[in-house]
Scaffold this motif. Structure first.
Motif, short mmCIF file in Angstrom:
data_model
loop_
_atom_site.label_atom_id
_atom_site.label_comp_id
_atom_site.label_asym_id
_atom_site.label_seq_id
_atom_site.Cartn_x
_atom_site.Cartn_y
_atom_site.Cartn_z
N CYS A 39 0.81 -1.23 0.00
CA CYS A 39 0.00 0.00 0.00
C CYS A 39 0.84 1.27 0.00
CB CYS A 39 -0.94 0.01 1.20
SG CYS A 39 -0.10 0.15 2.79
N SER A 40 2.17 1.16 0.05
CA SER A 40 3.11 2.28 0.01
C SER A 40 3.04 3.20 1.23
CB SER A 40 2.94 3.10 -1.27
OG SER A 40 3.20 2.31 -2.40
N GLU A 41 2.44 2.76 2.32
CA GLU A 41 2.43 3.54 3.55
C GLU A 41 3.80 3.43 4.23
OE1 GLU A 41 0.09 5.49 5.33
OE2 GLU A 41 -0.98 5.46 3.42
N SER A 42 4.23 4.47 4.92
CA SER A 42 5.49 4.43 5.64
C SER A 42 5.31 3.67 6.95
CB SER A 42 5.96 5.85 5.94
OG SER A 42 6.29 6.50 4.75
N ASN A 51 1.04 -1.65 9.36
CA ASN A 51 -0.02 -1.22 10.28
C ASN A 51 -1.28 -0.80 9.53
OD1 ASN A 51 1.84 -1.57 12.32
ND2 ASN A 51 2.48 0.57 12.29
N HIS A 52 -1.14 -0.42 8.27
CA HIS A 52 -2.26 0.08 7.48
C HIS A 52 -3.04 -1.05 6.80
CE1 HIS A 52 -4.13 2.13 3.95
NE2 HIS A 52 -4.46 3.00 4.90
N CYS A 53 -2.33 -1.95 6.09
CA CYS A 53 -3.02 -2.99 5.32
C CYS A 53 -2.79 -4.40 5.84
CB CYS A 53 -2.63 -2.90 3.85
SG CYS A 53 -0.92 -3.39 3.51
N GLY A 54 -1.83 -4.59 6.75
CA GLY A 54 -1.56 -5.91 7.31
C GLY A 54 -0.62 -6.77 6.47
N PHE A 55 -0.05 -6.21 5.40
CA PHE A 55 0.85 -6.97 4.53
C PHE A 55 2.08 -7.40 5.32
CE2 PHE A 55 4.12 -7.38 1.22
CZ PHE A 55 3.45 -8.19 0.31
N PRO A 56 2.49 -8.69 5.27
CA PRO A 56 3.66 -9.14 6.03
C PRO A 56 4.94 -8.56 5.42
CG PRO A 56 2.79 -10.94 4.72
CD PRO A 56 1.83 -9.78 4.56
N ILE A 57 5.83 -8.06 6.28
CA ILE A 57 7.09 -7.47 5.83
C ILE A 57 8.18 -8.52 5.97
CG2 ILE A 57 8.74 -5.59 6.20
CD1 ILE A 57 5.90 -4.71 5.28
N ALA A 58 8.83 -8.83 4.83
CA ALA A 58 9.89 -9.84 4.83
C ALA A 58 11.17 -9.23 5.37
CB ALA A 58 10.13 -10.33 3.40
N LYS A 59 11.87 -9.99 6.18
CA LYS A 59 13.15 -9.57 6.73
C LYS A 59 14.26 -10.12 5.83
CE LYS A 59 11.27 -7.83 10.39
NZ LYS A 59 10.88 -6.47 10.29
N PRO A 60 15.35 -9.36 5.63
CA PRO A 60 16.45 -9.88 4.83
C PRO A 60 17.09 -11.08 5.51
CG PRO A 60 16.99 -7.70 5.72
CD PRO A 60 15.57 -8.01 6.10
N ALA A 61 17.56 -12.01 4.69
CA ALA A 61 18.21 -13.20 5.22
C ALA A 61 19.52 -12.82 5.88
CB ALA A 61 18.47 -14.20 4.10
N PRO A 62 19.88 -13.48 6.96
CA PRO A 62 21.15 -13.15 7.62
C PRO A 62 22.33 -13.48 6.72
CG PRO A 62 20.16 -15.09 8.61
CD PRO A 62 19.16 -14.54 7.63
N PHE A 63 23.35 -12.66 6.81
CA PHE A 63 24.57 -12.85 6.02
C PHE A 63 25.40 -13.97 6.61
CE2 PHE A 63 29.05 -11.81 5.26
CZ PHE A 63 29.06 -11.86 3.88
#
Length: 122
Positions: A39-42, A51-63
């Motif tokens: 949704c392009s919300e900050s 917090n706005h649309c509930g889309f899961p945020i992927a975390k970068p894989a550990p190096f």
């Protein structure tokens, strides 16, 4: 992908980086705003979902620091050099068509008498 300043050394890095390329501070310890891909919300990068649309945020894989043997390092260096140099697209005068034409001319002059004899027999 956005460029952010490292809070430790102010070096510019990608928000997708695992750590700062200058000081090594892990991005998992940094708090900065990112845009939700849906949704392009900050939102804060530490959020598990938007917090706005509930889309899961992927975390970068550990190096993972992989230890290479000296032979593997040599091969990786050679591959990198080959990628930088690239393969020439134009061979100048000695391209395939010119080599074929020159070969045909040489064969013609070497076999000129035989060709003349064969043509006269018809």
């Amino acid at each position: 992908m956005a460029i952010i300043n490292c809070p430790e050394c102010t070096h510019k890095i990608s928000d997708q980086s695992v750590s700062c390329t200058n000081c090594g501070l892990p991005t998992s310890k940094m708090n900065f705003l990112i845009k939700c891909p849906e949704c392009s919300e900050s939102i804060i990068n530490q959020s598990a979902s938007c917090n706005h649309c509930g889309f899961p945020i992927a975390k970068p894989a550990p190096f993972k620091n992989i230890q290479h043997s000296s032979e593997e390092l040599k091969e990786l260096k050679l591959l990198k050099e080959l990628e930088e140099v690239g393969e020439p697209d134009d061979y100048g005068f000695f391209n395939h068509a010119n080599i074929f034409i020159i070969s045909c001319i040489i064969i013609y002059f070497l076999a000129k008498e035989e060709i003349h004899y064969i043509l006269q027999s018809f």
